[in-house]
Design a protein around this motif. Structure first.
Motif, PDB file in Angstrom:
ATOM      1  N   ALA A  42       0.474  -1.181   0.005  1.00 26.94           N
ATOM      2  CA  ALA A  42       0.332  -0.217  -0.050  1.00 26.94           C
ATOM      3  C   ALA A  42       0.838   0.959  -0.151  1.00 26.94           C
ATOM      4  N   SER A  43       2.216   1.280   0.243  1.00 21.42           N
ATOM      5  CA  SER A  43       2.822   2.110   0.735  1.00 21.42           C
ATOM      6  C   SER A  43       3.383   2.265  -0.906  1.00 21.42           C
ATOM      7  N   SER A  44       3.699   2.066  -1.498  1.00 25.16           N
ATOM      8  CA  SER A  44       4.395   2.613  -3.173  1.00 25.16           C
ATOM      9  C   SER A  44       2.982   3.126  -3.728  1.00 25.16           C
ATOM     10  N   TYR A  99      -4.214  -6.408  -8.880  1.00 26.37           N
ATOM     11  CA  TYR A  99      -3.407  -7.113  -7.977  1.00 26.37           C
ATOM     12  C   TYR A  99      -3.213  -7.892  -6.330  1.00 26.37           C
ATOM     13  N   GLU A 100      -3.669  -6.563  -5.734  1.00 21.68           N
ATOM     14  CA  GLU A 100      -3.558  -7.265  -4.466  1.00 21.68           C
ATOM     15  C   GLU A 100      -4.926  -7.167  -3.592  1.00 21.68           C
ATOM     16  N   VAL A 101      -6.282  -6.241  -4.410  1.00 21.62           N
ATOM     17  CA  VAL A 101      -7.139  -6.394  -3.439  1.00 21.62           C
ATOM     18  C   VAL A 101      -7.899  -7.914  -3.739  1.00 21.62           C
ATOM     19  N   ILE A 153      -7.691 -14.660  -5.685  1.00 25.18           N
ATOM     20  CA  ILE A 153      -7.605 -14.807  -6.712  1.00 25.18           C
ATOM     21  C   ILE A 153      -6.430 -14.963  -8.035  1.00 25.18           C
ATOM     22  N   PHE A 154      -5.664 -13.947  -7.818  1.00 22.53           N
ATOM     23  CA  PHE A 154      -4.674 -13.492  -8.221  1.00 22.53           C
ATOM     24  C   PHE A 154      -3.491 -14.314  -8.214  1.00 22.53           C
TER      25      PHE A 154
END
Lengths: 417, 385
Positions: free
Chosen positions: A2-4, A116-118, A122-123
């Motif tokens: 998240a920081s990125s 890709y994070e949320v 599944i990803f």
């Protein structure tokens, strides 16, 4: 991770975005804190429970269908990325395209970097299956664009007719082709062609917008085999990638026609370095130089490419994560291609063959497109070296068979180095 | 849904200038009507189900149209779309439906007894008769926008309603995703089976999502009453039979529709309808009655007569090939149907077809005898309203 994302809200970009804002009073504070989007912006209409919405995947054969269980769907279906992208949007292409009994497609796309994070639930398994066991949770992807490390890579023109390296790059902070609005897509175009206009020397070139190009320019691009068309594949159209065509799409190439960039086709950018003959080393050198120059030029304006240490370069399709790199040649192997051991040799060398028209085409005569199988978990340098080493072996086999000598199947090379 | 237009508030960060579509090469009703000012006014609005102006226009942006054929270029995602986006849709409706105004009222008349004649079209010329329309189920989003859960709910409710019909309407439902090969063959042979849409006009509006989930075909045992579920609209209802007895076809059409409507109303999900737009369907071109009543009729001589087109225009009829819209006629056989949809009732429109076809068959007979038809050319029928 998240920081990125917060990093991009540095001063230069903020100024750029705010200057675009119209009269809307809600927008200013709204945009400065992206987290607010999830509550205030995204509209996830949920009238029915996940069990009533779960797609029927019984006749499906793609990576998404293999891993999207009702439990995973239930957990992720009411989440959205800060831009409002949802799970249903990500999987639509896989629901609409059940796949083929023999070819396993990926079956889902990302609408933005945060997808890709949320939707990691599944990803990650999809990425693991598609990239031969690569685990984004525990593994790091190496990026290496130092072409000086390449050994060899200059092939006999008798066998190698042309050499090519391609990849893709996404502009951080702007949604990807499945989800981007017209304004975002136009902004991608502006950012990219602004940077490309700064290239000099053998990289200096020109941009041809699909909406504005003349008949003559179009014909020239077709003759050079540079022009791309509106996607017809339902894999792409069902993911919404052809919306608003041909708005903000175009082709840039250098004057020498050896470095080419597609804007807003299947990704924000597709970058291609190519030339006739077998000098893969030079093709890769130009590739790295061009990419690094473009990156420097966009950074001057406060932009950057989407990248993180687990997934490497972020692109629309999970199959192109990591390096997004396909390095290949058109090579004639009249004897070897008829040898029944050919597929196994390619396999062990971690190479794949395609017809000379690209993916899903047949070979013409004895000429094949041979390229790297892998994308993620190895660096650009490693993958190109794999192609070079593999090709050396294939050409050696061809020469042996020419002389009536026998060949050997090489030991399989290891994947994640 | 569809695609990337759900994050509407995020999009408001960009100016109208940056978001407005490039419509300079477009030739459809939406492109002719949509201005930047209109777009600016509508872009921050959403219907209760979350449909936005970009969702409405996407199909028209992606399909610039044809220099000769004027497509509509926009769709509704739910009943409320026609209200929330009336600034755009009212002028589109007016252009498409011959000047129908925002203040006009539409007549609905499904009383088959009001049809005069229609049972005496010469079967030597009129090979088959057919009436079709569409219906949308109140409370559910339309095909461009519905989720899988909603589409399945529409299917469930529709099948329940249809299966409760009896008498000449007793029939069976064939879901697309589970029909057997034998059933599929039979439906193809009967010309009942519909396919996944391939037209980019429909695909660009997201109507083929999740195919073939919750799609199917219902028909009665006699194969004279047919309902398509979740194709281009929630329901497409078709009454048809060989020969020229349009009266019987229309009677079955009206009775069947009314029976089905009763059942939906009992479940508190009647049909979408209002007194201005009549029956609400996905495409603005199908508002009003949504009715196309037509025949396959042999007119080899009349169709080559210099005044054929003019006669059709005056009678407010249109011709198509026997394969339906955008097909050519085969062997002098044409599909002749009503041109109007809104501003006149179902009875009015079918009356048009019955009277017009009767006249044209008489003209054909005259031409066969080598006689002139000049005295028979009709006056221009008044447009609806």
């Amino acid at each position: 991770m998240a920081s990125s994302f917060a990093r991009i809200l540095s001063s230069k970009r903020k100024v750029g975005i705010l200057s675009l804002v119209g009269a809307g009073s809600l927008t200013v504070g709204f945009f400065l804190n992206r987290e607010q989007h999830v509550d205030a912006g995204a509209h996830v209409r949920r009238i029915y429970p996940p069990s009533a919405e779960y797609p029927d995947l019984r006749k499906h054969n793609n990576c998404m269908a293999s891993h999207l269980t009702p439990a995973v769907y239930a957990k992720l279906s009411d989440k959205t990325t800060p831009n409002g992208y949802t799970l249903d949007l990500a999987i639509q292409t896989g629901v609409d395209n059940p796949g083929h009994p023999f070819i396993k497609t990926v079956g889902m796309v990302a609408g933005d970097e945060e997808s890709y994070e949320v939707f990691a639930g599944i990803f990650n398994p999809v990425i693991k299956e598609r990239h031969n066991g690569y685990d984004p949770c525990t593994m790091n992807h190496p990026t290496d664009l130092d072409a000086s490390k390449i050994r060899g890579g200059q092939f006999d023109d008798k066998y190698v007719l042309s050499s090519r390296v391609r990849t893709g790059r996404s502009i951080r902070g702007l949604s990807l082709p499945p989800a981007c609005t017209r304004a975002e897509r136009r902004e991608v175009e502006r950012v990219v062609i602004d940077a490309l206009a700064g290239l000099k020397g053998d990289l200096a070139g020109k941009y041809f917008s699909l909406t504005l190009m003349t008949e003559q320019e179009q014909q020239q691009l077709i003759d050079d085999h540079f022009l791309f068309d509106k996607p017809v594949s339902p894999l792409l159209t069902c993911a919404g990638m052809a919306r608003d065509w041909p708005d903000a799409r175009g082709i840039w190439h250098n004057n020498e026609k050896t470095f080419l960039v597609w804007v807003n086709e299947e990704d924000h950018t597709r970058v291609i370095s190519m030339e006739k003959g077998g000098n893969m080393k030079r093709v890769f050198e130009r590739f790295c130089k061009g990419l690094q120059e473009v990156e420097r030029l966009i950074q001057e304006k406060g932009w950057e490419f989407m990248w993180n240490e687990h997934l490497g370069y972020i692109l629309t399709c999970p199959s192109n994560l990591g390096t997004g790199l396909r390095a290949g040649v058109h090579v004639t192997l009249p004897h070897l291609s008829k040898d029944p051991r050919f597929p196994k040799i390619l396999d062990n060398l971690r190479l794949q063959k395609r017809g000379t028209g690209g993916v899903d085409t047949a070979a013409v005569g004895n000429t094949f497109d041979i390229s790297n199988l892998d994308r993620l978990g190895q660096s650009e340098v490693q993958l190109v070296q794999t192609v070079i080493d593999g090709l050396n072996y294939l050409i050696e086999c061809e020469k042996k068979l020419e002389r009536g000598q026998d060949i050997k199947i090489p030991a399989p090379i290891s994947q994640f180095k | 849904m569809p695609f990337g237009n759900t994050h509407n508030n995020f999009k408001l960060n960009y100016s109208v200038e940056d978001e407005f579509p490039d419509l300079t090469k477009h030739n459809n009703h939406m492109a002719k009507v949509l201005t930047k000012e209109m777009y600016a006014k509508l872009r921050d609005k959403q219907t209760p189900t979350g449909f936005t102006v970009d969702d409405v226009i996407q199909t028209g942006v992606d399909n610039p149209g044809h220099p000769f054929i004027m497509t509509v270029g926009c769709v509704a995602g739910d009943e409320e779309s026609y209200e929330v986006f009336k600034d755009l849709l009212d002028p589109v409706i007016s252009d498409r439906h011959g000047g129908y105004k925002a203040t006009d009222k539409h007549k609905t008349d499904l009383n088959f007894e009001n049809l005069k004649g229609g049972d005496d079209l010469d079967p030597n010329y009129v090979l088959s008769s057919r009436v079709r329309t569409g219906r949308s189920i109140k409370g559910y989003a339309l095909p461009p926008h519905n989720s899988r859960g909603e589409r399945r709910a529409v299917e469930k409710l529709s099948v329940e309603a249809l299966n409760s019909l009896d008498g000449e309407f007793k029939g069976k439902y064939y879901p697309l995703k589970s029909m057997t090969d034998a059933e599929q063959e039979q439906l193809i042979a009967d010309h009942f089976l519909f396919d996944k849409p391939v037209s980019p006009l429909l695909l660009g509006a997201g109507m083929a999502r999740d195919w073939p989930d919750a799609r199917g075909i219902w028909h009665n045992e006699n194969k004279t009453f047919l309902v398509w579920v979740n194709e281009e609209d929630h329901l497409r209802v078709i009454s048809m039979q060989k020969g020229g007895n349009m009266k019987e076809v229309f009677k079955r059409f009206c009775v069947g529709l009314q029976r089905i409507e009763e059942i939906f109303k009992k479940h508190n999900h009647g049909f979408m309808w209002n007194e201005h737009l009549g029956f609400i369907l996905t495409c603005p071109s199908n508002l009003g009655t949504g009715l196309r009543g037509g025949v396959h009729v042999k007119l080899p001589k009349l169709s080559t007569h210099a005044k054929f087109e003019e006669i059709l225009n005056r009678l407010r009829l249109q011709k198509r090939g026997t394969g339906g819209v955008d097909t050519a006629s085969v062997g002098g056989v044409f599909d002749i149907s009503n041109a109007d949809r809104i501003g006149s009732s179902e009875v009015d429109q079918v009356q048009c077809v019955v009277d017009g076809v009767k006249l044209m068959v008489e003209m054909e007979k005259k031409l066969e005898k080598g006689e002139s038809i000049d005295s028979m050319i009709p006056a221009q029928k008044a447009p609806p309203l």
